[in-house]
Scaffold this motif. Structure first.
Motif, PDB file in Angstrom:
ATOM      1  N   GLU A 155       0.830  -1.197   0.000  1.00  0.00           N
ATOM      2  CA  GLU A 155       0.000   0.000   0.000  1.00  0.00           C
ATOM      3  C   GLU A 155       0.872   1.258   0.000  1.00  0.00           C
ATOM      4  OE1 GLU A 155      -2.890  -0.092   3.091  1.00  0.00           O
ATOM      5  OE2 GLU A 155      -3.449  -2.192   2.716  1.00  0.00           O
ATOM      6  N   ARG A 156       0.268   2.398  -0.332  1.00  0.00           N
ATOM      7  CA  ARG A 156       1.010   3.646  -0.400  1.00  0.00           C
ATOM      8  C   ARG A 156       1.640   3.998   0.957  1.00  0.00           C
ATOM      9  NH1 ARG A 156       1.038   7.038  -4.338  1.00  0.00           N
ATOM     10  NH2 ARG A 156       1.291   8.833  -2.915  1.00  0.00           N
ATOM     11  N   ARG A 157       2.885   4.447   0.891  1.00  0.00           N
ATOM     12  CA  ARG A 157       3.691   4.857   2.055  1.00  0.00           C
ATOM     13  C   ARG A 157       3.933   3.722   3.044  1.00  0.00           C
ATOM     14  NH1 ARG A 157       1.219   7.892   5.205  1.00  0.00           N
ATOM     15  NH2 ARG A 157      -0.865   7.912   4.276  1.00  0.00           N
ATOM     16  N   GLY A 165       5.065   5.404  -3.039  1.00  0.00           N
ATOM     17  CA  GLY A 165       4.216   4.457  -3.756  1.00  0.00           C
ATOM     18  C   GLY A 165       4.044   3.128  -3.066  1.00  0.00           C
ATOM     19  N   GLY A 166       4.745   2.930  -1.917  1.00  0.00           N
ATOM     20  CA  GLY A 166       4.710   1.633  -1.238  1.00  0.00           C
ATOM     21  C   GLY A 166       5.867   0.763  -1.715  1.00  0.00           C
TER      22      GLY A 166
END
Length: 487
Positions: free
Chosen positions: A77-79, A129-130
């Protein structure tokens, strides 16, 4: 350890892309820590791995993490990151990331490095962006957390590497704040070269029903390292270091200083003796540290001077000598230091200089390693009445007995020379600008200063902005005081 551990990587249950990368890197036989730890981690256990430095601990956690990424593919997932590895230093963090890239050549995990000395924004963008694997130092990771650049609630595998050094370096509070953000359900891998009581407490707090793996290399590091202590005085250390570095059997030498300023003084002193060296410590920028380490690794510089903190992660083949210019005040640091030589089964030499104030440190080290290190008394052998230029604890200015021209800056904070320097000019200053009664009348020809004198005691020092001694500089009388103002 035992012959039963001398297996092959193909027997450990690793995925084919990882085995292919290992074969291409000419790695066929796992070390004892790898042979024991990898199957346990693959089986889903939390793990405490105790092994000396240079035994392949990085692969012991990198390989099963990569295997986890292969067998349970999903987009992060993002971050967020799926695996988090904490290490104490920038250099070690960089080497861990390189290991993931080497062994994961055919897995192609997304990775990022979060360390000091690099702009925070650039690292935040690399995580945005993960990613699959984040390798970080505790301080920089806390910075990213506080800026909302990373979230740790999706971490599946958490690794704490070099745990004993983390504790020594004061990272315990940062580690606790990081662990508080991790999900309750995760796998924990805990690696350390030593296991003092404080580390046991930390492991109990972080791990769930862990399996302990404690191994010794096939040949103990201590068995492969010829250790020796030179009993000397402080003034004799510079000549002794030059003598040791002139030994014809020396290939690459890692010299340890207890302080950053001490490391710089050693480099300056070696330069004056015609020996090229580089220093690596916390005051150096990240590019400077990388250039120094690259020059040492490539053999362009044969002597690298380091502090304990900066030396974590220095994994350079061919280090023939480790020289403790200053003995560490933490005995476990001695084990880490000399472990920089005799790597991958090679032999090495560890030489320590011990002055009178360091005898207690030596006793603590010998008690820890359960060995009396052979010693040689070299006290009183220095041929110089003054220390070599650049090596003096008092700094080169005081060692030469005078104030160098064009050198207005004060000694840096933490330099033991700071206080003697600051006191030096004051008597002369007070003699020229104090409240001393001076006779009125014309000054004799050839007098250095043409400033008019008061006939009585001076009032509180007036600042005569326009007064200028003939041929001199404005405010020359105030020069010494401003020259020694701490920066």
């Amino acid at each position: 350890m035992k012959e039963s551990y001398l297996t092959t990587f193909s027997e450990l249950g690793l995925a084919e892309p990882i085995l292919k990368a290992l074969a291409e890197a000419n790695h066929s036989t796992p070390t004892p820590i790898q042979a024991q730890a990898v199957p346990l981690v693959l089986a889903g256990h939390d793990l405490i791995g105790i092994a000396q430095t240079g035994t392949g601990k990085t692969a012991a956690f990198a390989l099963p993490i990569l295997n986890h990424l292969v067998t349970e593919r999903r987009r992060p997932e993002r971050r967020a990151c799926r695996a988090l590895v904490l290490s104490p230093t920038r250099e070690l963090s960089g080497q861990i990331l390189e290991s993931f890239r080497l062994y994961g050549k055919h897995v192609r995990p997304s990775t990022a490095l979060a360390i000091g000395g690099v702009p925070l924004g650039r690292q935040a963008r690399s995580i945005a962006g993960g990613i699959d694997v984040l390798v970080a130092t505790p301080g920089r990771l806390v910075d990213l957390m506080e800026n909302g650049a990373v979230r740790l609630d999706q971490v599946e595998v958490f690794v704490l590497d070099e745990a004993d050094q983390m504790l020594d370096m004061g990272f315990i509070h940062a580690i606790r704040s990081i662990v508080a953000k991790l999900p309750a359900k995760r796998r924990n891998l805990f690696f350390s070269a030593t296991m003092p009581r404080e580390i046991e407490k930390l492991a109990d707090a972080l791990l769930t029903d862990p399996v302990r793996v404690a191994v010794t290399p096939v040949a103990k590091t201590a068995d492969k390292i010829a250790q020796k202590v030179f009993l000397t005085d402080r003034a004799g250390k510079p000549d002794l270091l030059v003598e040791v570095l002139g030994h014809e059997g020396l290939d690459r030498a890692l010299v340890f200083s207890r302080t950053k300023h001490g490391a710089d003084r050693i480099v300056k002193g070696l330069s004056a003796a015609g020996i090229e060296s580089e220093a690596i410590h916390g005051n150096k920028s990240q590019p400077q540290r990388e250039r120094a380490l690259a020059a040492f690794r490539d053999g362009k510089v044969k002597v690298l001077v380091a502090t304990d903190i900066a030396a974590r992660g220095i994994d350079v083949p061919g280090v023939s000598h480790v020289i403790n210019y200053d003995l560490p005040n933490v005995p476990e640091s001695y084990v880490h230091r000399i472990g920089r030589t005799a790597r991958a089964g090679a032999e090495g030499i560890a030489i320590s200089f011990c002055d009178g104030e360091e005898r207690a440190f030596l006793r603590d080290i010998e008690r820890l390693i359960r060995l009396t290190i052979p010693s040689e008394d070299r006290r009183g052998e220095s041929r110089r009445s003054e220390p070599r230029e650049g090596f003096s604890d008092r700094g080169p200015r005081e060692a030469r007995g005078g104030r160098p021209s064009n050198s207005p800056r004060a000694p840096r904070e933490g330099d033991r020379s700071a206080r003697p320097f600051a006191r030096g000019p004051r008597p002369e200053y007070r003699g020229e600008a104090s409240g001393e009664v001076r006779a009125a009348g014309p000054r004799p020809d050839g007098a250095r200063h043409e400033r008019p004198r008061h006939e009585g005691p001076r009032p509180e020092r007036a600042r005569t902005e326009g007064a200028r001694p003939e041929g001199g500089r404005v405010n020359e009388q105030r020069g010494p005081r401003t020259s020694f103002r701490p920066r």
